[in-house]
Motif scaffolding. Structure first.
Motif, mmCIF file in Angstrom:
data_model
loop_
_atom_site.group_PDB
_atom_site.id
_atom_site.type_symbol
_atom_site.label_atom_id
_atom_site.label_comp_id
_atom_site.label_asym_id
_atom_site.label_seq_id
_atom_site.Cartn_x
_atom_site.Cartn_y
_atom_site.Cartn_z
ATOM 1 N N SER A 273 17.456 25.121 11.716
ATOM 2 C CA SER A 273 18.810 24.637 11.333
ATOM 3 C C SER A 273 19.575 25.017 10.135
ATOM 4 O O SER A 273 20.458 24.765 9.895
ATOM 5 C CB SER A 273 18.739 23.247 11.443
ATOM 6 N N ILE A 274 18.717 25.280 9.120
ATOM 7 C CA ILE A 274 19.288 25.644 7.840
ATOM 8 C C ILE A 274 19.470 27.056 7.806
ATOM 9 O O ILE A 274 19.934 27.555 6.568
ATOM 10 C CB ILE A 274 18.465 25.171 6.423
ATOM 11 N N ALA A 275 19.344 28.162 8.517
ATOM 12 C CA ALA A 275 19.383 29.309 8.610
ATOM 13 C C ALA A 275 20.898 29.701 9.143
ATOM 14 O O ALA A 275 20.952 29.735 10.430
ATOM 15 C CB ALA A 275 18.365 30.199 9.128
ATOM 16 N N ILE A 276 21.867 30.074 8.381
ATOM 17 C CA ILE A 276 22.947 30.254 8.661
ATOM 18 C C ILE A 276 23.386 31.814 8.491
ATOM 19 O O ILE A 276 23.079 32.350 7.763
ATOM 20 C CB ILE A 276 24.296 29.303 8.177
ATOM 21 N N VAL A 277 23.689 32.544 9.948
ATOM 22 C CA VAL A 277 24.060 33.816 9.949
ATOM 23 C C VAL A 277 25.442 34.039 9.735
ATOM 24 O O VAL A 277 26.193 33.306 10.676
ATOM 25 C CB VAL A 277 23.329 34.590 10.896
ATOM 26 N N ILE B 224 16.345 36.345 16.270
ATOM 27 C CA ILE B 224 15.097 36.850 15.695
ATOM 28 C C ILE B 224 14.300 37.969 16.204
ATOM 29 O O ILE B 224 14.096 37.719 17.303
ATOM 30 C CB ILE B 224 14.179 35.541 14.986
ATOM 31 N N ASN B 225 14.286 39.015 15.437
ATOM 32 C CA ASN B 225 13.358 40.117 15.893
ATOM 33 C C ASN B 225 12.043 39.721 15.327
ATOM 34 O O ASN B 225 11.683 39.947 14.209
ATOM 35 C CB ASN B 225 13.779 41.444 15.012
ATOM 36 N N GLU B 226 11.063 39.120 16.196
ATOM 37 C CA GLU B 226 10.076 38.421 15.645
ATOM 38 C C GLU B 226 9.057 39.263 15.490
ATOM 39 O O GLU B 226 8.188 39.150 14.438
ATOM 40 C CB GLU B 226 9.486 37.353 16.753
ATOM 41 N N GLU B 227 8.934 40.454 15.885
ATOM 42 C CA GLU B 227 8.122 41.764 15.596
ATOM 43 C C GLU B 227 8.097 42.237 14.138
ATOM 44 O O GLU B 227 7.090 42.542 13.355
ATOM 45 C CB GLU B 227 8.226 42.811 16.480
ATOM 46 N N PHE C 72 29.813 37.516 17.218
ATOM 47 C CA PHE C 72 29.697 35.996 16.501
ATOM 48 C C PHE C 72 30.065 36.335 15.102
ATOM 49 O O PHE C 72 29.406 37.202 14.527
ATOM 50 C CB PHE C 72 28.531 35.378 16.574
ATOM 51 N N ASN C 73 30.828 35.645 14.629
ATOM 52 C CA ASN C 73 31.048 35.370 13.003
ATOM 53 C C ASN C 73 30.420 34.544 12.118
ATOM 54 O O ASN C 73 29.883 34.801 11.045
ATOM 55 C CB ASN C 73 32.538 35.257 12.881
ATOM 56 N N PRO D 52 20.587 42.617 15.880
ATOM 57 C CA PRO D 52 22.050 42.686 15.509
ATOM 58 C C PRO D 52 22.808 42.684 17.205
ATOM 59 O O PRO D 52 23.663 42.437 17.300
ATOM 60 C CB PRO D 52 22.484 43.975 14.872
ATOM 61 N N LYS D 53 21.872 43.008 18.063
ATOM 62 C CA LYS D 53 22.504 43.173 19.556
ATOM 63 C C LYS D 53 22.700 41.881 20.016
ATOM 64 O O LYS D 53 23.557 41.514 20.957
ATOM 65 C CB LYS D 53 21.693 44.166 20.449
#
Length: 163
Positions: free
Chosen positions: A137-141, A88-91, A128-129, A122-123
């Protein structure tokens, strides 16, 4: 969908026994979808068509799910995504985290509670796919490849949002 019977629902989004058959009840009857999740825990339940669309993707586990109290046209499976990344990009994101001594989930102190706006770095996810957001746990990328596989299969119920 209701809770998965005789299982730790909090853990099922991350780890399951692929040799076991799980039971899940329908809370509200409706049209069958290829992707849904149980309301309280976010455990992913997918159709055979959804599972087959992801057959070439590593880092996903599936186990048979028997739907109790409803005749179904398809086979269903519990889907777990064990790979977890700090991405996560928290900023740039807007979110809440669980506080120390949270009355509902004290075990999650410091982890993400929910997002108003999620931005992924993204870096941190190159190569990863599919993976879960660490601490949520419920956030799937999913990658563009996974999204394309699911859209080509014509699955119903999956929603894609750019993060």
């Amino acid at each position: 969908m209701g809770d998965i019977a005789f299982a730790d629902n909090w853990e099922l989004s991350q780890h399951l026994d692929p040799e076991r058959e799980y039971e899940i009840e329908v809370c509200r009857d409706g049209s069958e979808m290829d992707y849904t999740c149980n309301e309280a825990y976010g455990v992913s339940v997918v159709s055979k068509k959804f599972k087959e669309a992801l057959s070439s993707v590593a880092d996903i586990e599936f186990a048979k799910a028997n739907i109790v109290g409803k005749k179904t046209d398809s086979e269903f499976y519990i889907m777990a995504v064990p790979k977890e990344l700090e991405c996560i990009n928290e900023e740039a994101s807007e979110f809440q985290k669980f506080k120390v001594n949270d009355p509902v989930r004290p075990d999650k102190a410091g982890e993400y509670r929910g997002f108003f706006k999620m931005v992924v770095n993204p870096k941190k996810c190159e190569g990863f796919n599919i993976f879960r957001v660490k601490g949520f746990s419920i956030a799937i990328v999913v990658s563009a490849k996974v999204k394309q596989n699911l859209e080509s299969a014509g699955v119903l119920g999956a929603q894609f949002k750019s993060v």
